[in-house]
Motif scaffolding. Structure first.
Motif, PDB file in Angstrom:
ATOM      1  N   THR A 177     -35.852   5.580  22.347  1.00  0.00           N
ATOM      2  CA  THR A 177     -34.792   4.820  21.680  1.00  0.00           C
ATOM      3  C   THR A 177     -33.389   5.304  22.016  1.00  0.00           C
ATOM      4  OG1 THR A 177     -34.944   6.207  19.710  1.00  0.00           O
ATOM      5  CG2 THR A 177     -36.292   4.211  19.731  1.00  0.00           C
ATOM      6  N   GLU A 178     -33.245   6.560  22.370  1.00  0.00           N
ATOM      7  CA  GLU A 178     -31.914   7.114  22.634  1.00  0.00           C
ATOM      8  C   GLU A 178     -31.533   6.954  24.105  1.00  0.00           C
ATOM      9  OE1 GLU A 178     -29.731  11.441  22.543  1.00  0.00           O
ATOM     10  OE2 GLU A 178     -31.312  11.058  21.091  1.00  0.00           O
ATOM     11  N   ASN A 179     -30.363   6.375  24.341  1.00  0.00           N
ATOM     12  CA  ASN A 179     -29.880   6.208  25.712  1.00  0.00           C
ATOM     13  C   ASN A 179     -29.543   7.562  26.318  1.00  0.00           C
ATOM     14  OD1 ASN A 179     -30.010   3.395  25.621  1.00  0.00           O
ATOM     15  ND2 ASN A 179     -27.958   3.233  24.776  1.00  0.00           N
ATOM     16  N   VAL A 180     -29.824   7.697  27.600  1.00  0.00           N
ATOM     17  CA  VAL A 180     -29.499   8.911  28.335  1.00  0.00           C
ATOM     18  C   VAL A 180     -28.944   8.498  29.703  1.00  0.00           C
ATOM     19  CG1 VAL A 180     -31.882   9.189  29.180  1.00  0.00           C
ATOM     20  CG2 VAL A 180     -30.357  11.141  29.109  1.00  0.00           C
ATOM     21  N   LEU A 181     -27.860   9.126  30.105  1.00  0.00           N
ATOM     22  CA  LEU A 181     -27.225   8.832  31.391  1.00  0.00           C
ATOM     23  C   LEU A 181     -27.996   9.566  32.479  1.00  0.00           C
ATOM     24  CD1 LEU A 181     -24.865   7.297  32.628  1.00  0.00           C
ATOM     25  CD2 LEU A 181     -23.437   9.308  32.217  1.00  0.00           C
ATOM     26  N   HIS A 182     -28.575   8.809  33.411  1.00  0.00           N
ATOM     27  CA  HIS A 182     -29.436   9.398  34.423  1.00  0.00           C
ATOM     28  C   HIS A 182     -29.363   8.635  35.739  1.00  0.00           C
ATOM     29  CE1 HIS A 182     -31.883   6.268  32.517  1.00  0.00           C
ATOM     30  NE2 HIS A 182     -32.578   6.232  33.636  1.00  0.00           N
ATOM     31  N   VAL A 183     -30.019   9.193  36.737  1.00  0.00           N
ATOM     32  CA  VAL A 183     -29.992   8.632  38.089  1.00  0.00           C
ATOM     33  C   VAL A 183     -31.422   8.559  38.625  1.00  0.00           C
ATOM     34  CG1 VAL A 183     -29.155   9.003  40.447  1.00  0.00           C
ATOM     35  CG2 VAL A 183     -27.707   9.636  38.501  1.00  0.00           C
ATOM     36  N   HIS A 184     -31.718   7.461  39.317  1.00  0.00           N
ATOM     37  CA  HIS A 184     -32.960   7.325  40.071  1.00  0.00           C
ATOM     38  C   HIS A 184     -32.574   7.297  41.546  1.00  0.00           C
ATOM     39  CE1 HIS A 184     -35.700   6.289  36.750  1.00  0.00           C
ATOM     40  NE2 HIS A 184     -34.675   5.631  36.236  1.00  0.00           N
ATOM     41  N   GLU A 185     -33.228   8.115  42.341  1.00  0.00           N
ATOM     42  CA  GLU A 185     -33.028   8.115  43.788  1.00  0.00           C
ATOM     43  C   GLU A 185     -34.207   7.369  44.413  1.00  0.00           C
ATOM     44  OE1 GLU A 185     -30.395   9.500  45.290  1.00  0.00           O
ATOM     45  OE2 GLU A 185     -29.609  10.777  43.692  1.00  0.00           O
ATOM     46  N   TYR A 186     -33.914   6.415  45.276  1.00  0.00           N
ATOM     47  CA  TYR A 186     -34.956   5.679  45.973  1.00  0.00           C
ATOM     48  C   TYR A 186     -35.098   6.303  47.350  1.00  0.00           C
ATOM     49  CZ  TYR A 186     -34.789   2.354  42.187  1.00  0.00           C
ATOM     50  OH  TYR A 186     -34.848   1.767  40.952  1.00  0.00           O
ATOM     51  N   LYS A 187     -36.153   7.075  47.532  1.00  0.00           N
ATOM     52  CA  LYS A 187     -36.330   7.872  48.745  1.00  0.00           C
ATOM     53  C   LYS A 187     -36.865   7.065  49.925  1.00  0.00           C
ATOM     54  CE  LYS A 187     -35.243  11.710  46.576  1.00  0.00           C
ATOM     55  NZ  LYS A 187     -34.021  12.414  46.813  1.00  0.00           N
ATOM     56  N   GLU A 188     -37.560   5.967  49.646  1.00  0.00           N
ATOM     57  CA  GLU A 188     -38.145   5.148  50.703  1.00  0.00           C
ATOM     58  C   GLU A 188     -37.682   3.703  50.552  1.00  0.00           C
ATOM     59  OE1 GLU A 188     -42.405   5.451  50.665  1.00  0.00           O
ATOM     60  OE2 GLU A 188     -42.344   7.590  50.302  1.00  0.00           O
ATOM     61  N   LYS A 189     -37.314   3.095  51.670  1.00  0.00           N
ATOM     62  CA  LYS A 189     -36.900   1.690  51.629  1.00  0.00           C
ATOM     63  C   LYS A 189     -38.064   0.818  51.178  1.00  0.00           C
ATOM     64  CE  LYS A 189     -33.336   2.166  55.052  1.00  0.00           C
ATOM     65  NZ  LYS A 189     -32.791   1.812  56.335  1.00  0.00           N
ATOM     66  N   ASN A 190     -37.755  -0.130  50.311  1.00  0.00           N
ATOM     67  CA  ASN A 190     -38.734  -1.092  49.799  1.00  0.00           C
ATOM     68  C   ASN A 190     -39.863  -0.462  49.000  1.00  0.00           C
ATOM     69  OD1 ASN A 190     -37.457  -3.420  50.698  1.00  0.00           O
ATOM     70  ND2 ASN A 190     -38.357  -3.217  52.727  1.00  0.00           N
ATOM     71  N   ASN A 191     -39.705   0.770  48.536  1.00  0.00           N
ATOM     72  CA  ASN A 191     -40.694   1.380  47.653  1.00  0.00           C
ATOM     73  C   ASN A 191     -40.003   1.640  46.321  1.00  0.00           C
ATOM     74  OD1 ASN A 191     -42.502   2.921  46.226  1.00  0.00           O
ATOM     75  ND2 ASN A 191     -43.142   4.127  47.996  1.00  0.00           N
ATOM     76  N   PHE A 192     -40.249   0.758  45.363  1.00  0.00           N
ATOM     77  CA  PHE A 192     -39.552   0.827  44.088  1.00  0.00           C
ATOM     78  C   PHE A 192     -40.347   1.593  43.029  1.00  0.00           C
ATOM     79  CE2 PHE A 192     -38.247  -3.046  46.303  1.00  0.00           C
ATOM     80  CZ  PHE A 192     -36.961  -2.652  46.601  1.00  0.00           C
ATOM     81  N   LYS A 193     -41.475   2.163  43.429  1.00  0.00           N
ATOM     82  CA  LYS A 193     -42.285   2.941  42.489  1.00  0.00           C
ATOM     83  C   LYS A 193     -41.944   4.418  42.553  1.00  0.00           C
ATOM     84  CE  LYS A 193     -45.962  -0.388  42.400  1.00  0.00           C
ATOM     85  NZ  LYS A 193     -47.335  -0.711  42.602  1.00  0.00           N
ATOM     86  N   ILE A 194     -41.620   4.920  43.727  1.00  0.00           N
ATOM     87  CA  ILE A 194     -41.261   6.330  43.870  1.00  0.00           C
ATOM     88  C   ILE A 194     -39.755   6.435  43.689  1.00  0.00           C
ATOM     89  CG2 ILE A 194     -41.224   8.330  45.403  1.00  0.00           C
ATOM     90  CD1 ILE A 194     -43.693   7.174  46.783  1.00  0.00           C
ATOM     91  N   ARG A 195     -39.355   6.790  42.473  1.00  0.00           N
ATOM     92  CA  ARG A 195     -37.927   6.889  42.148  1.00  0.00           C
ATOM     93  C   ARG A 195     -37.731   7.943  41.068  1.00  0.00           C
ATOM     94  NH1 ARG A 195     -36.078   3.159  38.114  1.00  0.00           N
ATOM     95  NH2 ARG A 195     -37.821   2.524  36.864  1.00  0.00           N
ATOM     96  N   PRO A 196     -37.869   9.188  41.449  1.00  0.00           N
ATOM     97  CA  PRO A 196     -37.782  10.253  40.445  1.00  0.00           C
ATOM     98  C   PRO A 196     -36.432  10.270  39.732  1.00  0.00           C
ATOM     99  CG  PRO A 196     -37.639  11.150  42.660  1.00  0.00           C
ATOM    100  CD  PRO A 196     -37.970   9.698  42.794  1.00  0.00           C
ATOM    101  N   PRO A 197     -36.443  10.318  38.402  1.00  0.00           N
ATOM    102  CA  PRO A 197     -35.179  10.354  37.661  1.00  0.00           C
ATOM    103  C   PRO A 197     -34.668  11.781  37.485  1.00  0.00           C
ATOM    104  CG  PRO A 197     -36.963  10.166  36.116  1.00  0.00           C
ATOM    105  CD  PRO A 197     -37.584  10.165  37.493  1.00  0.00           C
TER     106      PRO A 197
END
Length: 131
Positions: free
Chosen positions: A87-107
């Motif tokens: 429920t609590e918003n948190v400011l974070h970043v997802h890095e997309y390491k592989e093109k067209n792979n939207f599942k591997i995105r460690p926050p």
């Protein structure tokens, strides 16, 4: 031409986003016809922003020179970073390491360097100082 500037198998694609404003030099998009996210690819911009209904920053997607998604800065619940809190918003970043792979995105929590670089786009987000 569709909202992403593309054709699907030679047929026009319905618009899925509309530009509703700008923050600095980045277009603010709003989804159409039930579309809520931001594009996975960009054909005319290097970044897009989505706001929450109250006008607060929700997320920003950044694309490389080939228009592929490489980074997402977000302000919403991220249980993996917030002890399971959904429920609590948190400011974070997802890095997309592989093109067209939207599942591997460690926050990860936004770094001070990232915050300084992108804070001008974080409309309505409380000042962040958790480094």
């Amino acid at each position: 031409m569709g909202g992403r500037g593309t054709y699907a198998i030679g047929n026009n694609v319905d618009y899925t986003y509309e530009t509703v404003g700008k923050i600095e030099d980045v277009k603010v998009l709003s989804g159409l016809n039930g579309k809520h996210g931001l594009p996975e690819e960009a054909h005319s911009s290097t970044a897009y922003i989505k706001l929450k209904p109250d006008g607060t920053f929700h997320e920003m997607r950044i694309y490389d020179k080939d228009h592929y998604l490489i980074k997402e800065i977000a302000y919403h619940p991220e249980p993996k970073l917030n002890n399971g809190n959904r429920t609590e918003n948190v400011l974070h970043v997802h890095e997309y390491k592989e093109k067209n792979n939207f599942k591997i995105r460690p926050p990860h929590l936004i770094t001070k360097k990232e915050y300084e670089e992108y804070k001008k786009y974080l409309k309505g987000v409380p000042k962040y100082e958790k480094w």
